[in-house]
Each structure stands twice: as structure tokens, then as C-alpha cells.
Design an enzyme around this catalytic site. Structure first.
Site, mmCIF file in Angstrom:
data_model
loop_
_atom_site.group_PDB
_atom_site.id
_atom_site.type_symbol
_atom_site.label_atom_id
_atom_site.label_comp_id
_atom_site.label_asym_id
_atom_site.label_seq_id
_atom_site.Cartn_x
_atom_site.Cartn_y
_atom_site.Cartn_z
ATOM 1 N N GLU A 1 0.819 -1.205 0.000
ATOM 2 C CA GLU A 1 0.000 0.000 0.000
ATOM 3 C C GLU A 1 0.863 1.269 0.000
ATOM 4 O OE1 GLU A 1 -3.150 0.323 -0.209
ATOM 5 O OE2 GLU A 1 -3.573 2.355 0.513
ATOM 6 N N ASP A 2 1.920 1.267 0.809
ATOM 7 C CA ASP A 2 2.630 2.515 1.090
ATOM 8 C C ASP A 2 4.045 2.613 0.527
ATOM 9 O OD1 ASP A 2 0.427 3.240 2.545
ATOM 10 O OD2 ASP A 2 1.256 2.631 4.475
#
Ligand code: MN
Length: 720
Positions: free
Chosen positions: A123-124
Site C-alpha cells: 500500500e505505502d
């Protein structure tokens, strides 16, 4: 890097101790994790310091675990998150580390921990799912993918119901994804203080509505209670502070009645030679708050519960027997979640004992293994994909026998996926799911065939019907609860016995009003679907069997009778060892000669007599109560009470009394209750010249048109 790193003067973190503020002294304390992280890649093959806590906790549950995947996952997560900071100013890697530590302490297996370390990378950071698969395998990739998707739906609420539905299907068959999500939420809630108040409140509400019910359903008590307290503190700060005061005041008190009862229990078990650990478990804030609202005034014993831990299943019942014999049990508090485990794998015996001064202490009795499952739920089940030891053929899972619980599909999850397929549209699925999740706890009801149904608290007979029969429940015409006829709107309680009466008429239809009494998504969805496909159905016509609901009057609840109600005909005496003994025929099974009978001493020197097959006999034997030999006296002439349940029709009374007379039996008394909802109950007390005639008599009465059941009363007879 963050502002904090370059300009310590504006750091939001608390000021360090004076010694650390000396000029030129590096603030290594605050940076310890970050530095250990930097050292990680350099010390190849050695476990980086930063994950030593995780490794330790993991080894405590899984001594043989291979720590290499954890080391590699940590190295990848740390290097890819490097430079990212949390709002608190800590390096981002502290978050996946903390999440993984929570899971490791609960006993999660290595694959889950590996995925947990990586859970925010896709996600990051630049890490891709393909990369995760290449380095850690398909299973870890699948888990990371699931958490990433769940991350996105959390804040969406109803508008994203379709997405949520897809997510559940994508991740729903693997509870490990949900465990990671729960631990992730717990760490975020623990560190929520740095957020703006509005944001804190929003996150706390989602936690309350979705995550806490999820933790409950998955049986992860340890996470659930901490999440509850964190939410409580944010959404109800005043009550939280008040509860905190109550706890502090109680702790300052000189005498602790719980500690005294615990000591007494230890003494009792020591004397009985039972190895057991007796602990006091303080209630968490929310639990104490609930008790104080319920009782108004808190007693010293309300601040915690006694937990008795033993080694073997059988010891649980031995402990119970001793407590019920040597202390004063509060019988209504007794629940056996070992014989009938709750839907979420929880097993324990619950009881309560009273002291001379009236203070009551709740007691939980379980084995160490049950305790582990009670605390960690599905997380404690280990790798759900690992084949059982005796069955390791090509990794195929042996769960086809229907006996073994599939840990990846607890009952709740299976049902969820079934509704998902049945729901006509996504919004409805989402709203019913939220409602179901919002229900606090489940109850267990018994079917006459010995099976059980798990239902949410507040469920009615309508819910029981759909839970048991699926769409065939459309033909349900009524129910018996604890042996008595009850309306379908009757709300069920934990431990009720429910028999559903199914109509033979294929044209039977569900009533629109059932929707008012349907609490479970399964029932709601089935009824709504039926109504949608039968738009011109007789919606205005009150359901014949449920007319009572029309005026809004609550259905009378069948009573839960104690098994030792005084009975009719005690003069046809049963003789125990002591001919003088005061004998009582049990109201639960109303024994009649030639029934095989057995006795138990109850308080006041009375011996109650049950039929040997009575459920109360099994229960009392289970409690270690001694049986007393009893047998019937000489009399063959006998009085017995019979209850006939019928549909109302003209001449019913005449036909029934005639049928009884034709068997050569005299009627001593008869009562007819006013008919309700076209059903009528006749109670006859009859004098049998010979008890052996009873089966014929009952058959003859059942043959009368309209009569659908004749039975000896489950409870004390209505006639004197
Ligand atoms: Mn996270």
C-alpha cells in the site's frame, strides 16, 4: 525525514529527561528502534535486534519455528518504509513491528507474522505483490493482498458496500487476513492520541461497529476487550473517567471479597485433590461499566471474576462438582460451554457461588488449552492450511467429514458467505451485515433432536426457523419453546429448547409481519426475497397462528421451571432406602409406573424422583451428585396428568372426553384454556386402573381429529 529529526525544538514528543537534554548528546533512546532498523541489513543472517521481541514471543508458542522468513520480511519492510514517519514522529517500521508482536503474543503462526510485517508495504511503498510472492511465496502474497484491500474499505461505509462485499469474498475464507487487520487496528487505536479529536471519534466508531464485533466473532477476546476500552475512552470520556475512579477506589479498599472467595476455592480444591490454578481476573472497563449500569450499586465481587484453570477436560466438571457441593451455587448462573461450545470456539463452564453475606462471585472454569483459545480465538488455531499430523498426504486438507471444525470457516463466516450469495443487492447485504455485527453476543438454543442452533441475542422463533430450515421455513406454522406452544415472535433465550412446527400445506406462506421479528440476515433476506417474488400475497391477512402480534401484546414467555417441581400423585409412593424420606416426583419428566426411575437428594432432606432418561439426571450425574435407589410402590392404580394440544374445532371437548372414556379411564379433572390463535390446550387429570394403560390412552387421544400432540406435562401440571 520529518521536522522532528532536524528541529528537536518543535518535537511533539514529551521532553526527554534532563540528562538527555545536555548539549550535543544524541537522543538515542527515541531512535533506538530506528537505529536497530538501520543495522538490520548489515548483520546478515543474524536476527536484527528490532525483531527480538517478536522472535521471543513467537518461540514461546512455537519452539521449532523457522525465524528466517521473519528476518527477511523485517529487512524488506524496514528498508522500504525507511524515511517514512508515523504521526507520533516514530519511524514507520515501529507500526508493523508492533502489529506483529501483538499477533506473536497471541500465538499466530509464522506465515501470518511474515505477512503482518509486510502488511503496509504494498500500500505505502514500492514493494509489489509479485515481489512478495517471489520472495515469500503465494500464501504470504495472498494475506498481504487481503489486508491491503481491507484497508481501503474500512472508511467507506455504506456507499462502498459493493466493494466491501467483494473484499469479504476475496478475503473472507481466510481468517488470518482478519486477524492481521484486527491487530493493525489495535495498534492504531493505541496510538490514536496524536490525531485530531474528530478523526479519533470517526475511527473509534468504525472500530465499535465493525472491528469489535469481528473480534468477538473470531473469538479473539484479548483484542476485543482492549479495543472496547480504547473506544470507550474516546467516545464516552466522562463515563470512562468515572469507571476509572471506581476501580481506583476499589483497589484502595482494605478487604477484597474476591480474594477471600478465591482463597476459599483454593482450599476446597486442595482438599479434593484437584490440581488447579485459581486466579482473579479483573473486569475490563467496559464490562465493569455494564455491570454497574445493570446493578446500580457495585459490590466488591463485581470488580472481577474467578478463573479456575485445570489440565484436563474432566477436571472442569470435577471442579464444578466440588464448588457446587462445598459452596452455595447460584444455579441459574450455570452454563456449560464445554458440552455446547459457542459458535466462536469458546469453551468454559460458567457458574457463580454465593457467600454468607450475599456477595456473589462469578467463576469461569476451563483447561489451559481452552483458555488459550478463549483469549486468542482463531489466532490460536495455528496454520489452518496445515494438514493434521496423521493425514499428511499431498497437503490435502481432511475436513470433508463434517466433524472437524474448519478454522478458516467458522460458522459465522460460512453463513456470511451464504447470505452474500442470497442477497438480492449489495446495499441490503451490507446493511443486514452491519446489523448482525452490531449484535453483541450469540445464544445457543437446543433442538428436540439434540442438535443446537447458534443465534444472535434477540433472535426470535422466526430466526430459529430460517436458521434450521432455510427457505423451507416459509412453511413454519408455529413453535414450542421449552415444551409449550409459543408465537413465532417469541424472543429466545440462551438454553431454550425450540421445536418448530412445520405445516404440511405446500401453499404455506411467510407473513410480512415476520420481518418485524426476524433479526438475522438469513431470515430477513429469505423473507424479503419471497415477498419480492410474491407481490400480491395476502399481506393484510394476519397470520392465523400469530394473530396475537396484531395488538402488539408481547407473547407470554414459557417459564423455565426448575426440575424439582412438586408433582400430583405422590401418594402412589416411591420408596427410597429410607421409607420415611419425603419423596417428590420431578415436574420436568413426571414419572409414572412402570417408568424406570432414579432419585437425588435435594435440600431439606427431600428426594426427587426422575425418569432415568430425563436430561436432569445426566446433568446431576455430571455434577457428581449421588443417585439414590428408588422404586415404585405396590399401587397400580395411578393418577396422571395429560396435556392435549389441538387446533380449535367444534365438538373437540366432547370427542376427547369420549376417547378417554372408551379406554376405561376416569377423568378426575379437566381444564380447557381459552383458545389462542386457533390453538387450544386441554389438560386432563385421569385415574388409570393400571399404569400400563397409559400408552394406549395417549394414542387414542392423539387419534382424535385436530389433536396434534398429547404429552405428559414438561412442567408442573395446571390442575391441583
Ligand atoms: Mn497498518
Amino acid at each position: 525525514m520529518s521536522a522532528e529529526a532536524t528541529n528537536p525544538a518543535v518535537s511533539p514528543a514529551p521532553a526527554p529527561p534532563a540528562a538527555h537534554r545536555r548539549k550535543g548528546r544524541p537522543r538515542i533512546d527515541l531512535r533506538r528502534l530506528g537505529r536497530a532498523a538501520l543495522l538490520g541489513p548489515a548483520t546478515r543472517d543474524r536476527l536484527p535486534d528490532a525483531i527480538s521481541h517478536v522472535a521471543e514471543a513467537h518461540r514461546a508458542h512455537h519452539p521449532d519455528a523457522d525465524l528466517e522468513p521473519l528476518r527477511r520480511a523485517y529487512v524488506l519492510a524496514e528498508s522500504s518504509h525507511r524515511g517514512q514517519m508515523r504521526k507520533s514522529g516514530e519511524p514507520y517500521i515501529t507500526h508493523p513491528l508492533a502489529v506483529t508482536l501483538i499477533l506473536a503474543e497471541l500465538g499466530a503462526e509464522t506465515t501470518t507474522l511474515t505477512a503482518s510485517l509486510l502488511h503496509d508495504t504494498v500500500e505505502d511503498t514500492d514493494v509489489t505483490l509479485d515481489q512478495v510472492r517471489e520472495e515469500f511465496g503465494e500464501e504470504v502474497r495472498y494475506l498481504v493482498d487481503g489486508v491491503t484491500k481491507l484497508e481501503k474499505v474500512d472508511y467507506g461505509a455504506a456507499a462502498e458496500s459493493e466493494t466491501f462485499r467483494k473484499m469479504l469474498v476475496a478475503t473472507g475464507n481466510d481468517v488470518r487476513v482478519m486477524s492481521i487487520k484486527l491487530a493493525d487496528r489495535l495498534h492504531n487505536m493505541r496510538t490514536l492520541g496524536v490525531m485530531r479529536p474528530e478523526k479519533q471519534e470517526r475511527i473509534a466508531k468504525v472500530t465499535r461497529d465493525v472491528l469489535i464485533p469481528l473480534a468477538e466473532r473470531l473469538g479473539v477476546q484479548a483484542l476485543k476487550t482492549e479495543l472496547e476500552d480504547l473506544v470507550f475512552a474516546i467516545l464516552h470520556p466522562g463515563e470512562y473517567a468515572h469507571t476509572r475512579e471506581l476501580i481506583a477506589d476499589n483497589a484502595a479498599r482494605e478487604s477484597d471479597p474476591l480474594a477471600e472467595i478465591a482463597e476459599e476455592v483454593r482450599g476446597v480444591l486442595r482438599e479434593a485433590g484437584i490440581q488447579a490454578e485459581v486466579l482473579i481476573r479483573p473486569r475490563h472497563f467496559v464490562s465493569l461499566h455494564r455491570v454497574s449500569r445493570k446493578r446500580g450499586q457495585l459490590r466488591g465481587t463485581d470488580f472481577g471474576r474467578l478463573l479456575v484453570l485445570v489440565n484436563e477436560d474432566a477436571d472442569c466438571y470435577a471442579v464444578l462438582g466440588e464448588l457446587h457441593t462445598c459452596l452455595t451455587p447460584v444455579v441459574s448462573e450455570f452454563k456449560d460451554f464445554i458440552a455446547v461450545p459457542k459458535f466462536n470456539l469458546y469453551q468454559s463452564l460458567h457458574t457463580a457461588v454465593a457467600r454468607g453475606d450475599g456477595q456473589v462471585a462469578e467463576v469461569l472454569i476451563r483447561t489451559n488449552q481452552m483458555h488459550k483459545v478463549a483469549e486468542a480465538g482463531v489466532v490460536a488455531l495455528g496454520n489452518p492450511y496445515a494438514a493434521p499430523a496423521e493425514d499428511q498426504t499431498d497437503g490435502e486438507r481432511a475436513d470433508g467429514d463434517g466433524e472437524r471444525v474448519d478454522p478458516t470457516r467458522p460458522g459465522w463466516l460460512s453463513r456470511l458467505l451464504d447470505w452474500q450469495q442470497a442477497a438480492p443487492d449489495a446495499d441490503m447485504f451490507w446493511s443486514t451485515l452491519r446489523e448482525d455485527l452490531a449484535q453483541d453476543r450469540e445464544i445457543t438454543v437446543f433442538r428436540p433432536d439434540g442438535g443446537t442452533l447458534g443465534l444472535p441475542e434477540g433472535a426470535s422463533c422466526v430466526d430459529a426457523a430460517y436458521a434450521q430450515y432455510g427457505e423451507d421455513a416459509h412453511a413454519c406454522i408455529g413453535a414450542r419453546v421449552n415444551g409449550r406452544l409459543a408465537t413465532l415472535s417469541t424472543v429466545l433465550r440462551d438454553g431454550d429448547t425450540v421445536q418448530l412446527l412445520m405445516g404440511q400445506d405446500p401453499a404455506s406462506e411467510p407473513s410480512r409481519e415476520w420481518l418485524e421479528h426476524a433479526h438475522t440476515p438469513a431470515a430477513r433476506i429469505a423473507i424479503q426475497r419471497w415477498l419480492a417474488t410474491h407481490p400480491s400475497s395476502t399481506a393484510d391477512e394476519p397470520d392465523a397462528l400469530d394473530a396475537e402480534r396484531k395488538d402488539g401484546a408481547p407473547a407470554p414467555r414459557p417459564a423455565h421451571d426448575e426440575p424439582a417441581a412438586p408433582s400430583d400423585t405422590a401418594n402412589a409412593v416411591v420408596v427410597a432406602d429410607q421409607p420415611e424420606a419425603n419423596v417428590r416426583l420431578a415436574g420436568c419428566c413426571t414419572p409414572v409406573p412402570p417408568d424406570e426411575v432414579t432419585g437425588f437428594a435435594v435440600r431439606g432432606g427431600v428426594v426427587t424422583v426422575h425418569r432415568v432418561e430425563c436430561a436432569a439426571v445426566t446433568r446431576m450425574k455430571g455434577l457428581g451428585r449421588a443417585e439414590i435407589a428408588v422404586h415404585w410402590g405396590d399401587t397400580t392404580e395411578f393418577r396422571v396428568t395429560l396435556v392435549a394440544e389441538s387446533f380449535q374445532r367444534p365438538h373437540l371437548l366432547a370427542d376427547l372426553t369420549e376417547a378417554i372414556a372408551l379406554e376405561g379411564v376416569a377423568i378426575v379433572s379437566a381444564t380447557v384454556e381459552p383458545p389462542t390463535q386457533q390453538r387450544v390446550r386441554h389438560t386432563y387429570t385421569v385415574q388409570l386402573p393400571d399404569a400400563a394403560l397409559l400408552p394406549n390412552l395417549m394414542r387414542a387421544m392423539r387419534d382424535v381429529a385436530g389433536v396434534y400432540d398429547v404429552a405428559r406435562p414438561q412442567h408442573q401440571a395446571a390442575t391441583p
